[in-house]
Design a protein around this motif. Sequence first.
Motif, PDB file in Angstrom:
ATOM      1  N   ARG A  24       0.830  -1.209   0.000  1.00 57.89           N
ATOM      2  CA  ARG A  24       0.000   0.000   0.000  1.00 57.89           C
ATOM      3  C   ARG A  24       0.861   1.255   0.000  1.00 57.89           C
ATOM      4  O   ARG A  24       0.582   2.213  -0.718  1.00 57.89           O
ATOM      5  N   ASP A  25       1.926   1.261   0.805  1.00 61.32           N
ATOM      6  CA  ASP A  25       2.799   2.427   0.848  1.00 61.32           C
ATOM      7  C   ASP A  25       3.428   2.696  -0.514  1.00 61.32           C
ATOM      8  O   ASP A  25       3.494   3.839  -0.968  1.00 61.32           O
ATOM      9  N   ALA A  26       3.885   1.644  -1.173  1.00 73.06           N
ATOM     10  CA  ALA A  26       4.465   1.800  -2.511  1.00 73.06           C
ATOM     11  C   ALA A  26       3.413   2.315  -3.494  1.00 73.06           C
ATOM     12  O   ALA A  26       3.705   3.157  -4.352  1.00 73.06           O
ATOM     13  N   LEU A  64       3.949   8.582   5.935  1.00 74.30           N
ATOM     14  CA  LEU A  64       4.792   7.813   5.022  1.00 74.30           C
ATOM     15  C   LEU A  64       6.012   8.608   4.573  1.00 74.30           C
ATOM     16  O   LEU A  64       7.123   8.083   4.572  1.00 74.30           O
ATOM     17  N   ILE A  65       5.835   9.872   4.204  1.00 71.12           N
ATOM     18  CA  ILE A  65       6.980  10.629   3.688  1.00 71.12           C
ATOM     19  C   ILE A  65       7.998  10.980   4.777  1.00 71.12           C
ATOM     20  O   ILE A  65       9.096  11.428   4.452  1.00 71.12           O
ATOM     21  N   ASP A  66       7.639  10.741   6.018  1.00 69.93           N
ATOM     22  CA  ASP A  66       8.597  10.947   7.105  1.00 69.93           C
ATOM     23  C   ASP A  66       9.456   9.708   7.367  1.00 69.93           C
ATOM     24  O   ASP A  66      10.363   9.764   8.194  1.00 69.93           O
ATOM     25  N   HIS A  73      12.967   4.641  -1.201  1.00 69.09           N
ATOM     26  CA  HIS A  73      12.185   4.132  -2.329  1.00 69.09           C
ATOM     27  C   HIS A  73      12.100   5.143  -3.474  1.00 69.09           C
ATOM     28  O   HIS A  73      12.273   4.784  -4.633  1.00 69.09           O
ATOM     29  N   ASP A  74      11.836   6.407  -3.150  1.00 68.09           N
ATOM     30  CA  ASP A  74      11.686   7.436  -4.182  1.00 68.09           C
ATOM     31  C   ASP A  74      12.142   8.785  -3.616  1.00 68.09           C
ATOM     32  O   ASP A  74      11.327   9.618  -3.213  1.00 68.09           O
ATOM     33  N   PRO A  75      13.457   9.011  -3.576  1.00 64.43           N
ATOM     34  CA  PRO A  75      13.984  10.201  -2.912  1.00 64.43           C
ATOM     35  C   PRO A  75      13.485  11.521  -3.500  1.00 64.43           C
ATOM     36  O   PRO A  75      13.154  12.448  -2.755  1.00 64.43           O
ATOM     37  N   ARG A  80      10.293  16.285  -2.609  1.00 64.41           N
ATOM     38  CA  ARG A  80       9.364  17.284  -3.156  1.00 64.41           C
ATOM     39  C   ARG A  80       8.125  17.396  -2.272  1.00 64.41           C
ATOM     40  O   ARG A  80       7.673  18.500  -1.940  1.00 64.41           O
ATOM     41  N   LEU A  81       7.562  16.259  -1.857  1.00 61.12           N
ATOM     42  CA  LEU A  81       6.384  16.278  -0.999  1.00 61.12           C
ATOM     43  C   LEU A  81       6.693  16.914   0.353  1.00 61.12           C
ATOM     44  O   LEU A  81       5.873  17.667   0.904  1.00 61.12           O
TER      45      LEU A  81
END
Length: 101
Positions: A24-26, A64-66, A73-75, A80-81
């Motif tokens: 789900r996170d991916a 998630l972005i923290d 996974h996606d730097p 950006r987020l």
Amino acid sequence: MQVGAAAREEDEAPAGAADGLSRRDAEVLAFERQWWKYAGAKEQAVRELFDLTPTRYYQVLNALIDTPEALEHDPMLVKRLRRMRSSRQRARSARRTGVQP
């Protein structure tokens, strides 16, 4: 029956053991990378794809972005987020205090 059990285990297993993200996170990160490609409003796509309210989706996304796993996974996307979130927080704070950004 073994095949069904194996399929369920794959669904519940992390998307990539190397990066430690759940499926789900991916999927959330993939959606954030390309949400504008979906027809209609983003909130509607969130409800259809993840069965989450927009509020809950953004709670999940912000948590998630923290995580270091998301950054690995996606730097570029995660950075950006994070920048966008920080910018919105600064703007809200400036409005509350009456300071022009």
